[in-house]
Design an enzyme around this catalytic site. Structure first.
Site, mmCIF file in Angstrom:
data_model
loop_
_atom_site.group_PDB
_atom_site.id
_atom_site.type_symbol
_atom_site.label_atom_id
_atom_site.label_comp_id
_atom_site.label_asym_id
_atom_site.label_seq_id
_atom_site.Cartn_x
_atom_site.Cartn_y
_atom_site.Cartn_z
ATOM 1 N N GLU A 222 18.913 -0.542 63.542
ATOM 2 C CA GLU A 222 19.501 -1.417 62.530
ATOM 3 C C GLU A 222 18.371 -2.320 62.066
ATOM 4 O OE1 GLU A 222 20.224 -4.095 60.790
ATOM 5 O OE2 GLU A 222 22.047 -4.979 61.639
ATOM 6 N N GLU A 231 13.022 -5.070 55.523
ATOM 7 C CA GLU A 231 12.615 -5.353 56.897
ATOM 8 C C GLU A 231 11.656 -4.301 57.429
ATOM 9 O OE1 GLU A 231 16.157 -7.722 58.886
ATOM 10 O OE2 GLU A 231 15.460 -6.172 60.247
HETATM 11 N N1 SAH Z 1 19.868 -3.577 67.182
HETATM 12 C C1 SAH Z 1 20.353 -4.937 67.251
HETATM 13 C C2 SAH Z 1 19.486 -5.904 66.503
HETATM 14 C C3 SAH Z 1 19.324 -5.629 65.024
HETATM 15 S S1 SAH Z 1 18.295 -6.818 64.192
HETATM 16 C C4 SAH Z 1 21.775 -4.968 66.781
HETATM 17 O O1 SAH Z 1 22.157 -4.059 66.048
HETATM 18 O O2 SAH Z 1 22.516 -5.887 67.107
HETATM 19 C C5 SAH Z 1 16.822 -5.930 64.002
HETATM 20 C C6 SAH Z 1 15.877 -6.090 65.193
HETATM 21 O O3 SAH Z 1 14.910 -5.079 65.076
HETATM 22 C C7 SAH Z 1 15.092 -7.383 65.203
HETATM 23 O O4 SAH Z 1 15.224 -7.955 66.469
HETATM 24 C C8 SAH Z 1 13.656 -6.991 64.925
HETATM 25 O O5 SAH Z 1 12.742 -7.803 65.622
HETATM 26 C C9 SAH Z 1 13.627 -5.570 65.401
HETATM 27 N N2 SAH Z 1 12.705 -4.645 64.736
HETATM 28 C C10 SAH Z 1 12.627 -4.348 63.416
HETATM 29 N N3 SAH Z 1 11.766 -3.345 63.203
HETATM 30 C C11 SAH Z 1 11.292 -2.987 64.416
HETATM 31 C C12 SAH Z 1 10.376 -1.989 64.859
HETATM 32 N N4 SAH Z 1 9.817 -1.151 64.000
HETATM 33 N N5 SAH Z 1 10.108 -1.902 66.179
HETATM 34 C C13 SAH Z 1 10.702 -2.746 67.068
HETATM 35 N N6 SAH Z 1 11.575 -3.704 66.711
HETATM 36 C C14 SAH Z 1 11.874 -3.817 65.395
#
Ligand code: SAH
Ligand code: ZN
Length: 786
Positions: A222, A231
């Site tokens: 996500e 993002e």
């Molecule tokens: N999966 C969780 C959080 C979603 S928010 C949920 O669904 O509740 C998105 C998170 O992804 C953030 O914490 C951000 O730091 C992380 N993120 C985004 N791209 C990333 C990547 N390529 N590798 C690792 N973390 C990542």
């Protein structure tokens, strides 16, 4: 005299200007003051971001107006952290740099994390997507090895385990969040079932004994924002396909589609295109132009940055659809059906539904959560929402799930386009790695700009959307012009204090002898110079040096007889921040003639107890999420909130419905014609809450009394009379102050409550501190009787 934090503002200003001047990035120290000064940042587009791997990348990010929330940058040996900061000039979020040991908790608290986890539909559909995909892999006779990119609290990984995955690897780029995931997984008894890798996915190594034993055959992620790809989803998925996944891996979500709807809207254009200032010609009924707009501003393609907003709150009468919602961009996250491209342009033909101007494109997206498209997660506004196909325009925002971590967006076309109904047009939709933009073509042979629009005139860079709206707001203009018409005489010397104060030019056009204006930045000065030239008032309008207290009265044609503020400063986030005009005025008393007119004359700070329909979710504890315990995360947010000194944050309340639970209360009145007091001012009192129902917050605003006439009050609060139990209509060109009660109460006849308030004004730095308490009268009566 200036606010204590003025140095910080200047540093930021210079930083921004240096950014515009050269592609190299300059740093500025971020102090505690700056955090509290700009403490209440917007929650937009600020889910936690990700790691940048090289310095070169970073420049492109800035160049492409990319504002992820938080990132890490490896710059040689030192690790620095980029954080989102509010740019005092544009009111937008920009990069800031923090040392590695910087306290992240506040950033987490301000991020959209809590609201995202409160998003039940999102959680349910991820769960369902995982369930179905795991079943599918089982049908294929495969073991299930899951990779969860950006695990956050560990939620999706725990879901995958519950669905029976054989192994789950979770990665998280943002270390404090990874730490939260570690604790959360343990508290839920998943510590040995999920392998946590505190890394960005692009740094993961695959192989025996490495971060991942083998490539995963199921990817759940996500990593989307309001703009879908803002993002960094494109890079994340490209890398995953190439390095982390098996060739036949399933993905949750599997696809994403961007929808666009072309609209005609004078109201939306107010946030984008500056209109001339007009007034009713005295003695006639005709309107005449008072301040004209320079050609460079008229022709500017506008701000590049997306305008994200809660589209379902936009009144239907604000726009005319020129097209139906059109699917315009499609992403196959596996990259197998279609490559995940870093930039592409699509062309979609449509017939115009009405005659008028094509002004803007409304945008939203949906995600296919399973493989067959039975489970869809849509961000559509109510009229285009798949759950409401029968209702369409008869629906409302109440019929669809509320979320703030994903909104919808408006993209303004580089130039409005006047067309007749039933014309065939082509909508160009383009994206790069992080952002989208649109344009309209009459037919394929017509040559139109395919590049991302970038402001060429400066006004879209120095002003926030909210400020652009103010400059076009007829209600404000009417009050200002009326006040100026009353005060400006042919011998008036006018001192206009503010940023981007077009009314200074109006004062000159209304016949003032001379107008002096202050402009906070070089960029503002350049823009204002264009307006001065376009209105041919060079001989009558002068821009004073930045620090107006340095100006001596000999530099003026004669001492100022009128001092005027809108009031607006680009550093104003909360409505009362514009009290800066009072400080500025006090720093240039030596420039004023005896008895000089001072407008605004008074500011009143108002508050009203309310029930926020949805906004409470940004701070409310979760306790659990889809059956998994979330107390670790709740504690993280709670401790961050306690540490943060700001309890009031700015929000455009027209986007967030709130019902009145009492009458508006005047909390504090300050006489701006008087000098600034030496000691703090405290106002405290209490009122009974008359309206039964839930009270979960206070909404706060400022009323600027331009003169002592009632008709000259410029409110930043309700623009219609407030009726108990009814939704409040707010000024859409201001952000109001939002205060949320930690413990909401339900008022009823048997349980009368009083609202106790106290407001402290600190003259030394202009801060206002609010304290609100809801006290059950029956209990406190018993208390005082005993
Ligand atoms: N999966 C969780 C959080 C979603 S928010 C949920 O669904 O509740 C998105 C998170 O992804 C953030 O914490 C951000 O730091 C992380 N993120 C985004 N791209 C990333 C990547 N390529 N590798 C690792 N973390 C990542
Ligand atoms: Zn511009």
């Amino acid at each position: 005299m200036y606010f204590c934090h003025d140095d910080v503002m200047l540093q930021r200003l210079q930083w921004l200007l240096s950014l515009q001047a050269s592609p190299t990035y300059s740093r500025w120290p971020v102090t505690k003051e700056s955090k509290s000064c700009f403490g209440s940042i917007s929650r937009r587009k600020n889910k936690l971001g990700f790691i940048l791997s090289s310095l070169e990348d970073k420049d492109t990010f800035i160049g492409s107006n990319f504002f992820p929330f938080l990132s890490k940058l490896h710059s040689g040996r030192r690790m620095s952290v980029f954080t989102q900061q509010l740019n005092p000039i544009t009111g937008k979020l920009e990069w800031g740099i923090q040392p590695e040991d910087y306290d992240y908790k506040q950033e987490v608290a301000r991020s959209a994390y809590a609201d995202m986890l409160h998003d039940q539909e999102r959680n349910d559909k991820y769960f369902e997507g995982l369930r179905r995909s795991i079943e599918e892999l089982r049908r294929r006779g495969q073991e299930v090895h899951v990779l969860d990119i950006g695990t956050g609290t560990g939620l999706l990984s725990m879901m995958a385990v519950s669905c029976g995955a054989d192994s789950v690897t979770a990665c998280e780029a943002f270390h404090p969040m990874a730490e939260c995931a570690r604790k959360g997984l343990k508290a839920n008894g998943f510590a040995d079932k999920v392998h946590l890798v505190p890394k960005r996915s692009t740094e993961i190594e695959v192989g025996p004994g490495k971060d991942m034993e083998r490539r995963a055959n199921l990817l759940v992620a996500e990593v989307f924002d309001t703009e879908l790809i803002g993002e960094g989803a494109i890079d994340t998925y490209r890398h995953a396909r190439d390095v982390l996944l098996t060739e036949d891996a399933l993905l949750v979500p599997s696809e994403g589609t961007v929808y666009a709807q072309v609209v005609s809207s004078k109201m939306l254009q107010r946030w984008n295109r500056i209109q001339p200032v007009t007034r009713v010609k005295p003695g006639t009924k005709e309107r005449e132009v008072l301040v004209s707009v320079p050609v460079c501003v008229q022709q500017c393609p506008g701000a590049a940055a997306v305008h994200d907003l809660q589209l379902s709150q936009v009144p239907q009468e604000w726009f005319t659809p020129m097209s139906h919602p059109l699917p315009v961009l499609w992403f196959d996250w596996s990259g197998r059906k279609k490559d995940i491209s870093c930039d592409e342009i699509t062309r979609v033909k449509f017939e115009t539904l009405a005659s008028g101007d094509c002004d803007a494109v409304l945008m939203w997206w949906d995600l296919r959560m399973d493989q067959d498209g039975e489970v869809m997660l849509s961000c559509a506004p109510y009229w285009a929402h798949p759950n409401l196909v029968d209702k369409c325009w008869k629906g409302s925002s109440e019929d669809i799930p509320w979320r703030d971590h994903w909104m919808q967006a408006v993209y303004y076309l580089p130039q409005p386009r006047t067309v007749l109904q039933d014309t065939t047009l082509t909508l160009l939709s383009a994206h790069d790695e992080y952002s989208l933009w649109f344009n309209i073509q009459k037919d394929e042979s017509e040559c139109v700009c395919e590049e991302r629009p970038v402001c060429e005139c400066g006004i879209h860079i120095v002003n926030s959307r909210t400020r652009l709206g103010q400059l076009n707001d007829p209600r404000r203009i009417e009050i200002y012009v009326r006040v100026l018409e009353r005060y400006i005489k042919s011998d008036s010397v006018c001192l206009a204090l503010g940023d981007g104060c077009l009314m200074a030019i109006a004062a000159a056009k209304l016949g003032a002898r001379h107008v002096y204006m202050t402009e906070g930045s070089d960029a503002n000065r350049r823009v204002m110079q264009e307006f001065i030239m376009a209105n041919d008032v060079q001989h009558k309008v002068s821009i004073l040096s930045e620090d107006v207290s340095d100006t001596s009265v000999d530099q003026l044609v004669s001492p100022a007889t009128v001092t005027f503020s809108e009031p607006f400063f680009s550093t104003s986030l909360l409505p009362w921040h514009s009290m800066y005009c009072w400080y500025l005025r006090n720093s240039c008393l030596h420039l004023l003639a005896p008895g000089a007119i001072r407008t605004p004359a008074t500011v009143k700070i108002w508050g009203i107890p309310v029930q926020y329909r949805d906004l409470w979710k940004i701070r409310a504890p979760l306790s659990q999420c889809s059956g998994f315990k979330m107390d670790i995360f709740d504690k993280l947010i709670e401790s961050a909130c306690e540490e943060a000194d700001e309890r009031v944050e700015p929000q455009p309340l027209w986007e967030y419905p709130a019902k009145a639970r009492g009458d508006p209360v005047c909390l504090l009145t300050l006489d701006l014609a008087a000098t600034i007091p030496d000691s703090p001012l405290i106002c405290a009192d209490s009122v009974t809450l008359p309206s039964p129902g839930l009270v979960n917050g206070m909404a706060l605003w400022a009323d600027w009394h331009m003169t002592d006439q009632l008709e000259d009050i410029l409110t930043t609060g309700p623009v219609q009379p407030v009726i108990l139990d009814q939704y409040i209509s707010w000024d859409v060109y201001s952000r109001q102050g939002v205060y949320l009660f930690r413990e909401p109460v339900t008022v009823d006849k048997v349980q009368p409550y009083r609202l106790h308030y106290s407001v402290t004004f600190q003259p030394c730095d202009g801060t206002l501190m609010f304290d609100f308490q809801l006290k059950n009268q029956t209990i406190s009566n018993v208390h005082s009787n005993s």
